[in-house]
Scaffold this active site. Structure first.
Site, PDB file in Angstrom:
ATOM      1  N   HIS A 177       0.856  -1.182   0.000  1.00  0.00           N
ATOM      2  CA  HIS A 177       0.000   0.000   0.000  1.00  0.00           C
ATOM      3  C   HIS A 177       0.889   1.228   0.000  1.00  0.00           C
ATOM      4  O   HIS A 177       1.634   1.469   0.944  1.00  0.00           O
ATOM      5  CB  HIS A 177      -0.884  -0.030   1.261  1.00  0.00           C
ATOM      6  N   HIS A 191      -3.154   2.287  11.573  1.00  0.00           N
ATOM      7  CA  HIS A 191      -2.125   3.321  11.531  1.00  0.00           C
ATOM      8  C   HIS A 191      -2.176   4.203  12.770  1.00  0.00           C
ATOM      9  O   HIS A 191      -3.247   4.483  13.305  1.00  0.00           O
ATOM     10  CB  HIS A 191      -2.389   4.182  10.281  1.00  0.00           C
ATOM     11  N   GLU A 238      -5.330  13.914  11.143  1.00  0.00           N
ATOM     12  CA  GLU A 238      -6.030  13.600   9.904  1.00  0.00           C
ATOM     13  C   GLU A 238      -7.523  13.892  10.048  1.00  0.00           C
ATOM     14  O   GLU A 238      -8.223  13.220  10.809  1.00  0.00           O
ATOM     15  CB  GLU A 238      -5.831  12.131   9.532  1.00  0.00           C
ATOM     16  N   HIS A 272      -8.860  11.995  13.319  1.00  0.00           N
ATOM     17  CA  HIS A 272      -7.957  11.094  14.019  1.00  0.00           C
ATOM     18  C   HIS A 272      -6.732  11.910  14.398  1.00  0.00           C
ATOM     19  O   HIS A 272      -5.935  12.304  13.539  1.00  0.00           O
ATOM     20  CB  HIS A 272      -7.595   9.903  13.134  1.00  0.00           C
ATOM     21  N   HIS A 303      -6.167   4.254  14.142  1.00  0.00           N
ATOM     22  CA  HIS A 303      -7.351   4.219  13.289  1.00  0.00           C
ATOM     23  C   HIS A 303      -7.079   3.290  12.114  1.00  0.00           C
ATOM     24  O   HIS A 303      -5.955   2.834  11.899  1.00  0.00           O
ATOM     25  CB  HIS A 303      -7.723   5.621  12.803  1.00  0.00           C
TER      26      HIS A 303
END
Length: 452
Positions: free
Chosen positions: A293, A336, A342, A366, A372
């Site tokens: 990713h 993460h 964020e 977050h 999260h």
């Protein structure tokens, strides 16, 4: 001039020159500030940076207007709206936070314009020292009429979610539809008309200005292309009114002043400091074609860089429709914990990592180091799905304001449309740990052999 027939200047942070076609020759030739400007206009410079900034960061435009903007009555403090800095007086909350779609006022009950309907959700820092940022939500149903607004604290990145915004600026007119964004920079006066119920998000940065991210190993092309950014042509109105209200945000407070003419009397302008818009559908997505990713930084549309290399004050990141082809990979966002804050919003569709609960017109925050990631259903489904090429986020546009500040939610944000069930989306996550089966009496050597 109809908003549906607007034409724009193409390019990002270019040196533009524009004059209203009704008044050809309004731009002085060969100099910025002649003794007498054409047609009896006044020359006025709008500076977006210090005079001595290097050329690549120096921002300024010259405006040629019917009256200079100094012609107004003294400013007075105003308590209009909920655009403020009350995050300084609230207790911070490290939990994962989510908001349901924010309510749009019903016109039959109350007329609310863009500025009256803008409320601060969270923020950090202090505009007095030009360091920090704030996130606002706007919900409105009426046009501003004989009123304009300018921000003395920072740049505004506006993200409509429902309803087009018809924005008149000192530089000209802009129509911003959902799935487009608009940046109104520090000090620029603007008025917003709406065609009906409207809602969206605003990111305000107190440091510097937004730029395009460097592409590094990506090379010369990709992400947001400079040619797709659009700046308005000059347009003016010579209109006297009994009472025109000018609203200013200064050091986190709103002030108002009265004048007797329209502030949109700029007949011509030139420079590299101007408002602009961008259609998110034009973003050229870059992603993996092998495995793993890739960091979401590859989805950055605009960035406002700090003085620390590689660290942004704020990034504006989108998650548009694209192909997912990664082999041997859990494709949605991974779990993460981040040293950045964020905030996510949804313009339309459903976000891949949380198809339920996270809704258009709502949001999530977050905070720094708050864990999260995908909800339980997304994890189970995507951990077991066949890994074939698939369209991701079709019919969806989610975005993220990623900030290097630790954001504190305002009193309004703590009381408005908070989804107190958000944490429950992770509670069904199961333990899947399955260690090698060995006899505990076998000793270390046999355990190692079993693992091998």
């Amino acid at each position: 001039m109809s908003f549906d027939k607007l034409k724009y200047l193409s390019g990002f942070a270019n040196e533009f020159a524009s004059e209203d076609p009704r008044c050809p020759g309004a731009l002085p030739e060969g100099q910025n500030n002649p003794q007498k400007c054409p047609f009896g206009l006044y020359a006025e410079q709008l500076s977006g940076s210090a005079f001595t900034c290097p050329r690549e960061t120096n921002k300024r435009s010259w405006l040629y207007r019917i009256r200079p903007s100094v012609v107004h009555m003294p400013f007075e403090h105003s308590k209009q709206g909920l655009m403020n800095q009350d995050w300084k007086d609230t207790i911070p909350n490290p939990n994962q936070l989510r908001w349901l779609p924010f309510d749009i006022p019903k016109k039959s009950a109350e007329a609310v314009d863009f500025l009256e309907g803008t409320a601060t959700l969270c923020g950090a820092g202090d505009p007095c020292v030009r360091n920090g940022a704030a996130i606002h939500i706007y919900t409105c149903n009426s046009s501003m009429g004989d009123k304009c607004f300018y921000d003395s604290d920072g740049d505004l990145l506006i993200v409509p979610q429902q309803g087009a915004l018809l924005i008149t600026t000192e530089f000209g007119k802009i129509k911003v539809n959902p799935n487009e964004i608009c940046v109104i920079q520090l000090g620029m006066r603007f008025n917003v008309e709406v065609e009906g119920p409207s809602r969206g998000y605003i990111l305000e940065v107190f440091n510097g200005h937004f730029t395009l991210p460097n592409l590094g190993p990506i090379g010369a092309n990709g992400l947001a292309n400079p040619r797709d950014f659009q700046t308005p042509f000059a347009w003016y109105e010579d209109r006297d009114v009994a009472k025109y209200t000018v609203m200013s945000k200064f050091q986190g407070h709103l002030f108002k002043s009265i004048q007797t003419h329209s502030p949109f009397d700029v007949v011509a302008w030139h420079g590299n400091y101007a408002p602009y818009k961008y259609d998110l559908a034009n973003f050229c997505t870059v992603n993996t074609v092998s495995f793993d990713h890739i960091d979401p930084s590859v989805f950055t549309v605009l960035t406002c860089q700090s003085t620390k290399p590689g660290v942004a004050v704020a990034d504006f990141v989108i998650f548009p429709p694209r192909w997912g082809v990664a082999d041997h990979t859990f494709r949605p966002p991974y779990y993460h914990r981040n040293c950045m804050s964020e905030f996510m919003g949804l313009i339309h569709g459903s976000y891949e990592a949380k198809e339920k609960g996270f809704q258009p017109g709502g949001g999530s925050l977050h905070s720094m180091m708050t864990p999260h990631g995908p909800d339980a259903k997304c994890f189970e489904d995507c951990s077991n799905a066949p890994l074939k090429p698939q369209r991701v986020a079709e019919g969806t546009m989610a975005f993220m304001f990623e900030l290097s500040f630790s954001m504190t939610v305002t009193d309004w944000g703590n009381k408005t449309k908070v989804d107190n069930t958000y944490y429950k989306c992770w509670q069904p996550l199961q333990k899947h740990f399955s260690p090698p089966k060995t006899d505990p009496t076998d000793g270390p050597s046999k355990v190692k052999k079993a693992k091998k």
